[in-house]
Design an enzyme around this catalytic site. Structure first.
Site, PDB file in Angstrom:
ATOM      1  N   PRO A  96      12.092  50.305  43.329  1.00  0.00           N
ATOM      2  CG  PRO A  96      10.784  49.052  44.785  1.00  0.00           C
ATOM      3  CD  PRO A  96      11.830  50.129  44.748  1.00  0.00           C
ATOM      4  CB  CYS A  97       9.996  51.922  38.662  1.00  0.00           C
ATOM      5  SG  CYS A  97      11.433  51.368  37.750  1.00  0.00           S
TER       6      CYS A  97
END
Length: 152
Positions: free
Chosen positions: A117-118
Site C-alpha cells: 500500500p504505497c
C-alpha cells in the site's frame, strides 16, 4: 487479467505461483486468462474494497533492485487506516531523513499498488503526493480505510 473495481479496471499479472503486478487504468488491456493466484487476488481485492480485508495475503514475485524491494516490502508494514511520511518510511528502513526522496522514487515504481500500500505514504506536511493511480484514487483509498475524512 482485468478486474473491475471502484477505482476503475485493474490489470493483474501473475506467474504460475505469484502475483507480479497490479496496474491502474487497465480498461484497454485484454483479459487473457485466469489462474488460482489471479482468482485469489481478485477475491481479496473485492473484499478490500468492501471494507472486509485490511491486509492482503498473496504470494508475491517482485522484480526490482534490492533497495526497491526493501522499500516495497516495508509498505506492507504500514497498518490499514494509517499513513506515514516518506521520511518516516526512510527512518523505519534504517535510513536518514535525507533518503526520503529515494524512498519516494522507489515507491513510485511499486509494481503492486494496493497489495503493497504505497497510497499510505504521504508528504511530511500531510499532503497527498504522487500516486500512479492519480491523487483522486489515493484520496479514495485513504478515505475507504478511514485514514482521511471525506471532502465536502
Amino acid at each position: 487479467t482485468v478486474v473491475d473495481s471502484p477505482i476503475g479496471p485493474l490489470g493483474l499479472v501473475a506467474s504460475e505461483s505469484a502475483l507480479q503486478s497490479v496496474t491502474f487504468h487497465a480498461g484497454r488491456l485484454e483479459a487473457v486468462g485466469s489462474s488460482p493466484v489471479l482468482d485469489e487476488a481478485n477475491r481479496q481485492l473485492d473484499a478490500y474494497f468492501a471494507g472486509e480485508l485490511v491486509a492482503f495475503d498473496l504470494p508475491l514475485e517482485l522484480h526490482g533492485t534490492d533497495f526497491q524491494q526493501q522499500c516495497w516490502l516495508a509498505l506492507a508494514t504500514i497498518p490499514y487506516g494509517q499513513t506515514v511520511s516518506y521520511g518516516e518510511q526512510a527512518r523505519r528502513l534504517g535510513l536518514g531523513n535525507d533518503k526520503a526522496r529515494a524512498v519516494g522514487a522507489a515507491n513510485g515504481q511499486n509494481p503492486l499498488p494496493l497489495v503493497l500500500p504505497c497510497h499510505r505514504v504521504i508528504g511530511s506536511d500531510g499532503s497527498l503526493t504522487g500516486f500512479g493511480g492519480g491523487l483522486h484514487v489515493k484520496r479514495f483509498l485513504l478515505e475507504l480505510e478511514g485514514a482521511l475524512l471525506p471532502l465536502g
